[in-house]
Write an enzyme that holds these catalytic residues in place. Structure first.
Site, mmCIF file in Angstrom:
data_model
loop_
_atom_site.group_PDB
_atom_site.id
_atom_site.type_symbol
_atom_site.label_atom_id
_atom_site.label_comp_id
_atom_site.label_asym_id
_atom_site.label_seq_id
_atom_site.Cartn_x
_atom_site.Cartn_y
_atom_site.Cartn_z
ATOM 1 N N HIS A 1 75.487 18.129 9.988
ATOM 2 C CA HIS A 1 74.396 18.999 9.547
ATOM 3 C C HIS A 1 74.625 19.595 8.157
ATOM 4 O O HIS A 1 73.699 20.137 7.555
ATOM 5 C CB HIS A 1 74.120 20.102 10.578
ATOM 6 C CG HIS A 1 75.156 21.177 10.655
ATOM 7 N ND1 HIS A 1 76.136 21.207 11.618
ATOM 8 C CD2 HIS A 1 75.353 22.277 9.891
ATOM 9 C CE1 HIS A 1 76.881 22.285 11.458
ATOM 10 N NE2 HIS A 1 76.429 22.952 10.418
ATOM 11 N N SER B 1 80.758 25.749 8.308
ATOM 12 C CA SER B 1 80.554 24.469 8.974
ATOM 13 C C SER B 1 81.287 23.346 8.247
ATOM 14 O O SER B 1 81.188 23.203 7.028
ATOM 15 C CB SER B 1 79.064 24.130 9.022
ATOM 16 O OG SER B 1 78.377 25.029 9.847
ATOM 17 N N ASP C 1 78.093 15.457 15.530
ATOM 18 C CA ASP C 1 77.995 16.384 14.405
ATOM 19 C C ASP C 1 79.186 16.220 13.468
ATOM 20 O O ASP C 1 79.766 17.201 12.985
ATOM 21 C CB ASP C 1 77.879 17.834 14.874
ATOM 22 C CG ASP C 1 77.367 18.760 13.763
ATOM 23 O OD1 ASP C 1 76.837 18.241 12.760
ATOM 24 O OD2 ASP C 1 77.519 19.986 13.890
#
Length: 502
Positions: A231, A346, A264
């Site tokens: 992402h 992230s 992910d």
């Protein structure tokens, strides 16, 4: 100098501890009346530069009853003597001082000295009793003459501190160590070693709006591969741009090598990788224990090279997270940590106390509802993809550019929770819920069966089952516990595979 109290000289308090007391004078013989009436009293506050008035003609000089010591003109006035505000103003009469009895244990008498300027001295009057107003008066005098005596008092105080071993001192910078080394294993030492291998990623879409975001990644090998979250780079995957900035401020262009939405995980590569890349060491996430120390490095809210610490709060935490744009979720059996993780962390590494990567920071639980990086800041519930799983995915992406997923060949209900993962009555687009001749079909599973355990882990929902399946590799054989018509049964499933994101 202030003129507010002009012409007023206040004697210092003789009881003040900072000035030695003046020895009292011996008892004086009673003066003759003629001497008392005709002889003026010389000032005691300090010697005058001009000579005093002489006795009147025809009067007999009387023997001094209390001679005052003669002070040389070149020396300064004693610290206890009052200082007049203006030299041209007449000094006030001194306060009377008590004359102690030497026989009663008082001060010894001072040796007789010739009176100053040949003047017969008057008896020393008795000093007033000690009052609190004396301290105030002394402070007032000190304030008025500070310009003249402040420097001297400061020097005296400094010299006194030098002789006092208990006095407070200031350590100069020259007394500090020339260098300070952190012991191996400390957070500072681990961070200092890891930071050069952690990068901040800027992703921009190829559209006219140029949307994008900031995330984190880490050096995977010396060829210039960087591991991060899917992402983080998804917006730049189709015609967008990627740039990578190291902790030393150097920036490099990068390109996407491969992405795995379900995991992910993504791998990007520097277009002109420097020759001195230092890949981070990878740990073993299967050996992590609850309570182990953790260190997270990333760029929360764009603040690059941020280091936070915590512990492993839980293991095998089933998490389904999304980036808020694609509508597809990723699933992980996550490492839970209370290290502060926020949007921008992230893709960054979660390190153990030795500095080895044990996970990839991917999602947070906020005070609202749901998981993901689109939520507010950290509340101490962060989730990382175990590095053992991330390593397998990264190797697949580097080799083929596509992810490979292990599967059981059955469609499960993703809404029900608490009673296991129920195999749906029908698959997507009208397909069978159990793939014919697939792994589940070969193990004897049917629509309506409720899977309650996968290997050693309890299953309470469809997302939990998928999270556990994806910790394995295609070809692994796993024991499954399920319920059918109220009865519990077991079976062994050999996992199949699916290539790419569907």
């Amino acid at each position: 100098m202030s003129t507010e109290n002009e012409g007023t000289a206040v004697p210092a308090d003789r009881s003040a501890p900072s000035v030695p007391p003046t020895p009292p004078a011996p008892p004086a013989a009673p003066p003759t009346p003629a001497a008392s009436a005709e002889t003026p009293e010389p000032p005691r506050s300090e010697p005058q530069a001009e000579p005093q008035a002489q006795p009147q003609a025809g009067s007999e000089p009387q023997a001094p009853t209390q001679p005052l010591p003669q002070a040389p003109a070149a020396e300064p006035a004693p610290a206890h003597a009052p200082t007049p505000v203006h030299a041209h103003m007449p000094p006030p009469s001194p306060a009377p001082a008590p004359v102690p009895d030497a026989a009663a244990g008082g001060w010894p008498p001072a040796p007789p000295v010739t009176p100053s300027w040949g003047m017969p001295a008057q008896p020393v009057p008795e000093a007033p009793r000690r009052r609190t107003g004396g301290l105030v008066a002394a402070v007032l005098v000190a304030a008025l003459v500070a310009g003249g005596v402040g420097g001297g008092i400061g020097y005296w105080a400094a010299s006194q501190r030098d002789d006092d071993p208990t006095a407070s001192t200031t350590v100069s910078s020259g007394d500090s160590p020339a260098s300070f080394k952190r012991d191996p294993g400390t957070v500072a030492a681990v961070a200092a070693k890891a930071l050069p291998s952690v990068v901040t990623i800027q992703a921009k879409s190829g559209g006219t709006d140029g949307e994008g975001g900031t995330g984190t990644g880490f050096v995977y090998d010396k060829e210039g591969h960087i591991v991060t979250n899917n992402h983080v780079v998804a917006s730049a995957a189709d015609g967008g741009t990627l740039s990578v900035t190291f902790s030393n401020g150097k920036t490099y262009d990068a390109e996407v090598v491969g992405r795995a939405e379900g995991y992910d995980v993504a791998v990007i590569k520097l277009k002109n990788a420097p020759s001195n890349l230092a890949p981070l060491a990878l740990g073993d996430s299967d050996r992590v224990a609850v309570g182990d120390s953790t260190i997270a490095i990333g760029a929360p809210f764009g603040l690059s090279n941020t280091v936070t610490t915590g512990i492993i709060s839980a293991k095998n935490r089933p998490v389904a997270s999304g980036d808020g744009s694609s509508g597809k979720n990723s699933y992980m059996s996550a490492l839970q940590t209370d290290a502060s993780i926020n949007p921008g962390n992230s893709g960054g590494p979660l390190l153990d106390a030795s500095g080895a990567v044990i996970g990839i920071n991917s999602a947070i639980q906020s005070a609202g509802s749901g998981y993901g990086q689109s939520q507010a800041g950290s509340i101490g519930l962060g989730f990382a993809i175990p590095v053992n799983q991330a390593k397998n995915v990264a190797e697949q992406l580097i080799k083929t550019g596509k992810p490979v997923y292990p599967v059981i060949g059955a469609t499960v209900n993703m809404q029900d929770k608490g009673e296991g993962a129920t195999i749906a009555q029908q698959g997507t687009s009208g397909t069978p819920s159990v793939t014919p001749n697939g792994p589940a079909a070969k193990a004897g599973l049917k629509a309506g069966d409720v899977i309650t355990a996968f290997g050693d882990h309890a299953i309470d929902s469809g997302p939990t089952l998928i999270s556990e399946i994806w910790t394995h590799k295609p070809g692994d054989s796993v024991k499954i516990t399920y319920e059918r018509a109220g009865k519990t049964a077991t079976a062994t499933v050999t996992l199949g595979e699916r290539t790419g994101d569907s």
